[in-house]
Structure formats: C-alpha cells, structure tokens
Design an enzyme around this catalytic site. Structure first.
Site: not given
Length: 482
Positions: A39-40, A79, A135, A137, A231, A290-291, A308
């Site tokens: 994540d991130d 995300c 996660k 989301h 994240h 995810d990004n 991001k």
C-alpha cells in the site's frame, strides 16, 4: 462498441477459454492463486527495485524465483479505485469508481457497485476456497463487505487505513476514530488484535495456507493478501526501527523502512508456509503496490516523476513481479507493460473458468507475457483518469498526460522514464492521435459516482462525524509521527 473495446473483449474471451485443458484434453491441475498487494510503496523502496538501505530479502528471493516487471502498472494513482480495477478486471471508470472512498464513506453510493462481478465470486463458483486478509477499501455498507462479495473468509479492515497498534473492537468503521476502528473477522463484529497489525495479517495468511493443506487438500486456494503497509500512519515497533541501517537518516525514513521490513518478513512466512505444506510448486503469486509512493519526503519513487495522486509514472508505475514455478522462468525480467487490470483474466485462465459477467472485461490473460512467450504486451494502449489530476494514455512507449490544468504533455518512456522532456510541441500529430484514443475511451465510461467530477455532494452535517479522521489523499498530510 468501439473497435478498441471489441478487441479487449474478444482477446479476453479467447484467453479465458484457452487454459482449462491441455492439448490432449487432459484436465490440468489448477494452481493456488495468491495476490499480494502493498500500500503506497515507493517505486525504489525495496532492494529488488534497487534500494540500498531498505532491504527486502524475502521479496527479493520471491522475485528472483519468477519474473520482475519493470513496467508494472496499476489502474489508478490512489488506493480504492486501483483495487476496484483489480477486483473487477474492468477499468473502474466504466462504473464510476474514479475516486477514493474517504469523506464520502458513509454515503450509500460510495462503494464498488453491487452489479459488478468480482474475482472471488468467479473463483468461488469455479471451486476455489477464497480468503482475504488485510485492507478492503471498496465499501463498508451492508452487502458491500468482502465476505458479502465472494470471499469465504475475511480478516482485516474495510476502510482505507488503520493504526498499526491500536484498534477499538466496538468502534464502527466510520467516524473520528476510523483509523482505530474495529478489525473484522467474517462479519461486522470487532476483534481485538494485539501487537503489530502487519504481523497479524501475515500470521493469518499463514494460518489460511496451513488450513488449506490440512482441511481442504483437494480444493485450490485463492488468497488475497492486501497489506495496508507502508501506508500512513508511519508506525513500526521501536525495536525493529532501531535495527534499520544507519544510512537511513531521518526518523520517518527509518520507521517507514521498518514498515516495509515487517511486510517483507510476513511475505517470507507466507512462502515458508507454502513450502512446508508442499504447495509452492502449485501456486501462482503476483505482487505489486496499489499505487505509487505517497507525497512524503521519506518515500522514494526514483527515477519516476511525481507520486501517489498523479498520473505521471510515479503515481501509477509500481514494484511488480509474478511467480509460477515450472511456467515462469526464474530470474527473468519483463520489459513489456503489464497491469494489475489483467490479474482477473489471468486468475480465471489459471482456474480454467470463464466468468459469467453482465459486463465485458477489459482484463486479458497476461501469463504468456509473464512466461516470456509473447513479444507484444496484452494491451497496446493503457488508459487512466483521476478527476483530481486529469487523464493519461500510454500507447506502447508514447505517453500523453493531460493535466486538469495546463496543456497536454507527450513523453517517450523508452528514453525518458522520468518524464522530463515534453515532446508535445514537436509532435502535434502524435498528440492528436493519442488524444483521440483517450477521448474514445472516455466516451465509454461512466461519470464519477462520488467525489470530484460527480454530482454527489457532501452536506455540512456529514463531516467530520461520518468522515474518516485520516483521509486519503487529504489525510496523507497527517503528521506521520502520530
């Protein structure tokens, strides 16, 4: 339907139909499928990506056992929409999921639409045991949670982020305590999770693998391991932070590195569990972020431009590799573009099933590319739209970025990965061609259902009580030391 859309649909259908039997019509053994998402994570923030101070020995070893993709993309620079594209095998703009679910989380419309068919639903119907850890989301309303959208079991958070040490089992997923809200297991009931959250997610993934072997030895497993690390909030156990290399100068960089180190250790335990239970050779694994890395100075997206929330490479090109023993050559490198959008069709092809969906897929089986058997990418053209930034299209090496403010910019990614040299003024015909492709794609999409570009407006009374205290992107500006 445009020619481009017809091409996507027909190729996906052919790909999905091709992998259920061998040439001699003998059914193939269906592999386990594990999708691991960070994540991130910054593009350069792993040693298999070139980092010298954030060491990821387990991810490195896993990447070396398969193919590392130097042009791995996701479908969005934030995300929730990125995960929506992954779970549906469709550009999330097709169904209005352009924006993150942040302040709008309590709105009835702010979730992945219920008429979209998700990957776990397809694989469950094909006979897979489907499990998710981490996660979500993609919506917190009734009927929208993971265990209501195809997963046999779920352990994790349904919001966009969480404190790594503190949770309140009785706290709902929205409200001023959203980053300390309940952690769920198979229902809207909170579970107290002691210790560090990344460790808990890794341990639960290991449990699922072991139980798959002991309780369901003849049933293939689909495991979606969606870490919220690294994240924000930037938190890690002090004893782990203290072991980080001295070359990491700032406290935030050391803590962020420890977050990735903890995730790496969990991935190592997952791989060890596969080996211990004789499952490694029959398992396909794909890993990506995810990004791109968030807009903090201690995230490293080198050599990419931006971060991001942006449609420059730093927002959408991510660490990406895939492993499938006996099929994907160990130690290989793929320089063709690949995308998380194609995980859906690839998983279906591996499972030997064709999804029954009411919508045409954009996803295409990318296994031939990952195996090194294809000279062309699955998609000659890739598209992105993020209302807070603008839009972009990449046609092989040429990429057109259309910011919300300013003129279109043209880049040749083959020689300019950092997108430093704008070639638009010298190539008006190329700008026009790519603009036409982007316009045709945009015409096929829905309007955003919430957030920027939508007609859905938050009322004053809906914030801050029903809005997460730590948002995304707005909440990315939180004090990372908290």
């Amino acid at each position: 339907m445009s020619l481009l859309r017809k091409a996507f649909t027909s190729v996906a259908a052919l790909s999905l139909a091709s992998s259920s039997v061998r040439a001699d019509d003998t059914p193939t053994k269906r592999p386990n499928i594990i999708v691991i998402v960070s994540d991130d994570q910054g593009y350069a923030d792993a040693s298999f990506q070139g980092s010298k101070d954030i060491l990821t020995p387990n991810l490195d070893a896993l990447a070396k056992s398969g193919v590392r993709c130097t042009r791995g993309y996701v479908t969005a620079p934030v995300c929730s929409p990125s995960r929506a594209g992954l779970m549906t095998g469709r550009y999330q703009e097709r169904f209005g999921h352009h924006n993150n679910i942040v302040a709008e989380a309590a709105l009835p419309i702010a979730h992945l639409p219920s008429n979209e068919t998700l990957l776990p639903q397809v694989l469950a119907k094909a006979g897979y045991y489907t499990a998710m850890v981490g996660k979500w989301h993609l919506g917190l309303q009734d009927g929208c949670r993971p265990y209501e959208r195809g997963f046999d079991e779920f352990f994790g958070i349904i919001t966009g982020g969480h404190d790594y040490f503190v949770n309140h089992p009785e706290e709902r997923a929205v409200g001023d305590q959203s980053y300390k809200a309940r952690i769920e297991r198979n229902g809207p009931v909170g579970e107290a999770v002691p210790g560090y959250l990344t460790d808990a997610f890794g341990a639960d993934a290991v449990r699922i693998i072991r139980e798959s072997h002991t309780k369901r030895p003849d049933q293939p497993l689909f495991l979606y391991l969606a870490f919220n690390a690294p994240h924000t909030p930037t938190q890690a156990p002090k004893d782990l932070v203290d072991t980080m290399p001295a070359t990491l100068e700032s406290k935030d960089r050391r803590t962020y590195a420890a977050q990735i180190t903890s995730m790496d250790a969990s991935v190592g335990k997952v791989r060890a569990a596969l080996k211990e239970n004789g499952m490694e050779k029959d398992t396909f694994i794909v890993f990506f972020s995810d990004n791109g890395g968030a807009n903090h100075p201690y995230y490293d997206n080198t050599p990419l431009r931006d971060h991001k929330g942006s449609l420059y490479e730093g927002g959408i090109r991510v660490p990406f590799f895939a492993v499938y023993p006996g099929h994907i050559p160990a130690g290989s490198v793929c320089e063709l573009p690949v995308t998380s959008l194609d995980v859906f069709a690839t998983a279906c092809a591996l499972a030997g099933t064709k999804p029954e969906t009411s919508h045409p897929l954009d996803s295409v089986d990318m296994l031939p590319v990952l195996e090194g058997n294809a000279r062309q990418p699955t998609h000659a053209t890739l598209f992105w739209e993020f209302p807070g930034f603008g839009a972009a299209v990449a046609d092989r090496d040429l990429k057109l970025v259309v910011p919300k403010k300013g003129s279109p910019q043209l880049f040749d990614l083959a020689v300019d990965i950092g997108e430093k040299s704008d070639l638009a003024a010298q190539n008006p015909e190329k700008v026009a061609r790519l603009s036409t492709l982007l316009s045709e794609w945009h015409a096929q999409n829905a309007r955003p259902l919430w957030g920027p570009g939508s007609q859905t407006q938050l009322h004053a009374g809906q914030t801050p009580k029903t809005a997460p205290a730590c948002g995304d992107l707005a909440g990315e500006e939180e004090d990372p030391s908290k």
